[in-house]
Motif scaffolding. Structure first.
Motif, PDB file in Angstrom:
ATOM      1  N   ILE A  26       6.416  -7.979   0.811  1.00  0.00           N
ATOM      2  CA  ILE A  26       6.250  -9.019   1.836  1.00  0.00           C
ATOM      3  C   ILE A  26       6.276 -10.413   1.218  1.00  0.00           C
ATOM      4  O   ILE A  26       7.120 -11.241   1.554  1.00  0.00           O
ATOM      5  N   ALA A  27       5.344 -10.688   0.302  1.00  0.00           N
ATOM      6  CA  ALA A  27       5.212 -12.038  -0.257  1.00  0.00           C
ATOM      7  C   ALA A  27       6.456 -12.461  -1.035  1.00  0.00           C
ATOM      8  O   ALA A  27       6.984 -13.559  -0.822  1.00  0.00           O
ATOM      9  N   ASN A  60       9.583 -13.074   1.147  1.00  0.00           N
ATOM     10  CA  ASN A  60       9.429 -14.330   1.888  1.00  0.00           C
ATOM     11  C   ASN A  60       9.822 -15.529   1.035  1.00  0.00           C
ATOM     12  O   ASN A  60      10.353 -16.514   1.546  1.00  0.00           O
ATOM     13  N   TYR A 110       8.141  -4.303   6.284  1.00  0.00           N
ATOM     14  CA  TYR A 110       7.410  -3.544   5.276  1.00  0.00           C
ATOM     15  C   TYR A 110       6.670  -2.369   5.924  1.00  0.00           C
ATOM     16  O   TYR A 110       6.781  -1.236   5.475  1.00  0.00           O
ATOM     17  N   TYR A 111       5.926  -2.660   6.983  1.00  0.00           N
ATOM     18  CA  TYR A 111       5.147  -1.600   7.621  1.00  0.00           C
ATOM     19  C   TYR A 111       6.034  -0.609   8.354  1.00  0.00           C
ATOM     20  O   TYR A 111       5.740   0.586   8.397  1.00  0.00           O
ATOM     21  N   ASN A 133      10.815 -11.191   9.612  1.00  0.00           N
ATOM     22  CA  ASN A 133       9.410 -10.844   9.500  1.00  0.00           C
ATOM     23  C   ASN A 133       9.286  -9.709   8.482  1.00  0.00           C
ATOM     24  O   ASN A 133       9.387  -8.535   8.826  1.00  0.00           O
ATOM     25  N   PRO A 174       2.425  -4.427  -0.909  1.00  0.00           N
ATOM     26  CA  PRO A 174       2.615  -5.523   0.044  1.00  0.00           C
ATOM     27  C   PRO A 174       3.048  -6.838  -0.625  1.00  0.00           C
ATOM     28  O   PRO A 174       3.844  -7.582  -0.059  1.00  0.00           O
ATOM     29  N   GLU A 211      -2.767  -3.373  -3.430  1.00  0.00           N
ATOM     30  CA  GLU A 211      -2.156  -4.568  -2.834  1.00  0.00           C
ATOM     31  C   GLU A 211      -0.798  -4.913  -3.447  1.00  0.00           C
ATOM     32  O   GLU A 211      -0.134  -5.847  -2.988  1.00  0.00           O
ATOM     33  N   GLU A 255       6.754  -8.705   6.873  1.00  0.00           N
ATOM     34  CA  GLU A 255       5.554  -7.886   7.064  1.00  0.00           C
ATOM     35  C   GLU A 255       5.860  -6.737   8.018  1.00  0.00           C
ATOM     36  O   GLU A 255       5.530  -5.581   7.750  1.00  0.00           O
TER      37      GLU A 255
END
Length: 161
Positions: A99-100, A103, A136-137, A131, A95, A92, A133
Motif C-alpha cells: 500500500i504505502a 502510493n 491490497y485487501y 486505491n 501492507p 505490518e 489499500e
C-alpha cells in the motif's frame, strides 16, 4: 537502552524505471483512425526483500488501446523503488510493501505512461488515482481463496479517451 534504535525507519533509497516498452503494431495506418479507442489498463504490484532492511517494490502497468479490434498501442512500464524499512513489525510489512510503497511510486508511473504515449504520437492517457489499500485487501482476499502470494494485486479498468 537507546530508544532511537527501535524507532521504525522508512526511507526512499532510489526510484527508477526498471523496464519500459512501447509497441505500435499497426503504424503508420493506425494514425489515420478517427475512432475513439478503447483503453484497457492492468496494474500489478510486487514487493520483495533484497537485503537486510532493504526492499524493492515494483509497480507494473500495461496499457492497451484498440480501435476497431486493431491495437493502436501497447505500453508496459515497470516503476520501481528501493525502500529502507526497519523496525516495522512483520505483521505490518505486507501492507507497507503493498500500500504505502505503491502510493509513492504511482505518480512516477503515471508520468512515465503519459509521456511515452504522447511521444508515440497519441493523445495522453491520464491514469486515474488508484486505491492501493482496496487493491491490497482485494488481492489478499483472493490470495486466501487461491492460496497465492498476498502482495500481488491486479486492477483492470476500461476507459474511453
Amino acid at each position: 537502552m537507546n530508544n532511537e534504535q527501535h524507532q521504525p525507519v522508512f526511507t526512499i533509497e532510489k526510484l527508477y524505471v526498471k523496464d519500459m516498452s512501447l509497441e505500435i503494431p499497426n503504424a503508420p495506418k493506425i494514425f489515420l483512425e478517427r475512432e475513439t479507442p478503447e483503453v484497457n489498463i492492468q496494474l500489478h504490484t510486487k514487493g520483495e526483500r533484497i537485503d537486510e532492511g532493504m526492499y524493492e517494490v515494483l509497480l507494473t502497468i500495461t496499457v492497451t488501446a484498440k480501435s476497431k479490434e486493431k491495437t493502436m498501442f501497447l505500453v508496459e512500464v515497470q516503476q520501481a523503488g528501493i525502500f529502507q524499512i526497519r523496525h516495522v513489525p512483520e505483521t505490518e510489512m505486507d501492507p507497507v510493501l503493498g500500500i504505502a510503497c505503491p502510493n509513492i511510486l504511482f505518480p512516477y508511473l503515471r508520468e512515465a505512461v503519459s509521456d511515452i504515449i504522447t511521444r508515440a504520437g497519441f493523445h495522453a492517457v491520464i491514469l486515474n488515482p488508484v486505491n492501493f489499500e482496496a487493491l491490497y485487501y482485494q488481492g489478499k482476499q483472493q490470495a486466501e481463496q487461491k492460496a497465492t502470494a498476498p502482495e500481488k494485486t491486479e486492477e483492470t479498468q476500461k476507459v474511453t479517451h
